[in-house]
Write a protein that holds these residues in place. Structure first.
Motif, short mmCIF file in Angstrom:
data_model
loop_
_atom_site.label_atom_id
_atom_site.label_comp_id
_atom_site.label_asym_id
_atom_site.label_seq_id
_atom_site.Cartn_x
_atom_site.Cartn_y
_atom_site.Cartn_z
N TRP A 135 10.00 31.98 64.43
CA TRP A 135 9.09 31.93 63.29
C TRP A 135 9.83 31.51 62.01
O TRP A 135 9.38 30.63 61.29
CB TRP A 135 8.44 33.29 63.11
N GLU A 136 10.97 32.14 61.77
CA GLU A 136 11.73 31.85 60.55
C GLU A 136 12.26 30.41 60.54
O GLU A 136 12.04 29.67 59.58
CB GLU A 136 12.90 32.83 60.46
N ASN A 137 12.94 30.02 61.60
CA ASN A 137 13.55 28.68 61.64
C ASN A 137 12.50 27.58 61.79
O ASN A 137 12.66 26.51 61.23
CB ASN A 137 14.57 28.60 62.78
N GLY A 138 11.45 27.86 62.55
CA GLY A 138 10.39 26.86 62.70
C GLY A 138 9.68 26.60 61.39
O GLY A 138 9.37 25.46 61.05
N SER A 139 9.43 27.66 60.63
CA SER A 139 8.78 27.50 59.32
C SER A 139 9.65 26.68 58.38
O SER A 139 9.16 25.80 57.67
CB SER A 139 8.51 28.87 58.70
N LYS A 140 10.95 26.96 58.37
CA LYS A 140 11.87 26.20 57.52
C LYS A 140 11.89 24.73 57.90
O LYS A 140 11.86 23.85 57.04
CB LYS A 140 13.29 26.77 57.61
N LEU A 189 18.46 20.45 66.32
CA LEU A 189 19.27 20.52 67.53
C LEU A 189 20.31 21.63 67.44
O LEU A 189 20.62 22.29 68.44
CB LEU A 189 19.93 19.17 67.81
N GLY A 190 20.83 21.87 66.25
CA GLY A 190 21.75 22.98 66.05
C GLY A 190 21.07 24.32 66.30
O GLY A 190 21.65 25.21 66.93
N LEU A 191 19.83 24.45 65.83
CA LEU A 191 19.07 25.67 66.08
C LEU A 191 18.80 25.85 67.57
O LEU A 191 18.88 26.97 68.10
CB LEU A 191 17.75 25.65 65.31
N ALA A 192 18.48 24.75 68.26
CA ALA A 192 18.24 24.83 69.71
C ALA A 192 19.51 25.28 70.43
O ALA A 192 19.45 26.10 71.34
CB ALA A 192 17.77 23.48 70.23
N ALA A 193 20.65 24.77 70.00
CA ALA A 193 21.93 25.18 70.60
C ALA A 193 22.18 26.67 70.37
O ALA A 193 22.63 27.38 71.29
CB ALA A 193 23.07 24.35 70.04
N GLN A 195 13.58 39.48 68.88
CA GLN A 195 14.53 38.69 68.09
C GLN A 195 14.24 37.20 68.21
O GLN A 195 14.30 36.47 67.23
CB GLN A 195 15.96 38.99 68.52
N SER A 196 13.91 36.77 69.42
CA SER A 196 13.62 35.35 69.64
C SER A 196 12.39 34.91 68.86
O SER A 196 12.38 33.85 68.23
CB SER A 196 13.41 35.07 71.13
#
Length: 110
Positions: free
Chosen positions: A89-94, A47-51, A83-84
């Motif tokens: 890709w980076e955050n979803g993989s993590k 949720l923090g990443l979505a924000a 950038q999006s």
């Protein structure tokens, strides 16, 4: 002639047993503390990443609204899309890696 039960004085329709929810929450008792903490922490991160992404979108829209040239707007759009995608890709993989292999710190020691 049958009469329907009525709410007593001071009782609202929502608190009337006739309208009580039929969904049981007994299944929550089966959750142990460790998995609940793990998933709570992971969802907090997601949720923090979505924000963060929503803030990026708001900044992008602000920048596009200030463009005076269509070429500049297209350049901003291309940059934002790149950038999006990279961040997704980076955050979803993590996030997926964390769900697949819970960290030792998220388990309860016996």
């Amino acid at each position: 002639m049958a009469t329907e039960p009525t709410a007593q004085k001071g009782q609202t329709t929502a608190s009337n047993n006739l309208f009580a929810p039929s969904v049981s929450t007994d299944w929550l008792k089966f959750w142990s503390d460790a998995p609940a903490r793990f998933y709570t922490e992971e969802w907090r991160k997601i949720l923090g990443l979505a924000a963060d992404r929503l803030r990026d979108q708001a900044d992008f829209l602000r920048n596009v609204s200030q463009c005076t040239d269509p070429a500049e707007a297209l350049k901003l759009n291309a940059t934002f899309a790149q950038q999006s995608f990279a961040l997704l890709w980076e955050n979803g993989s993590k996030a997926l890696d964390n769900f697949r292999a819970p960290k030792a710190s998220n388990t309860v020691e016996k």
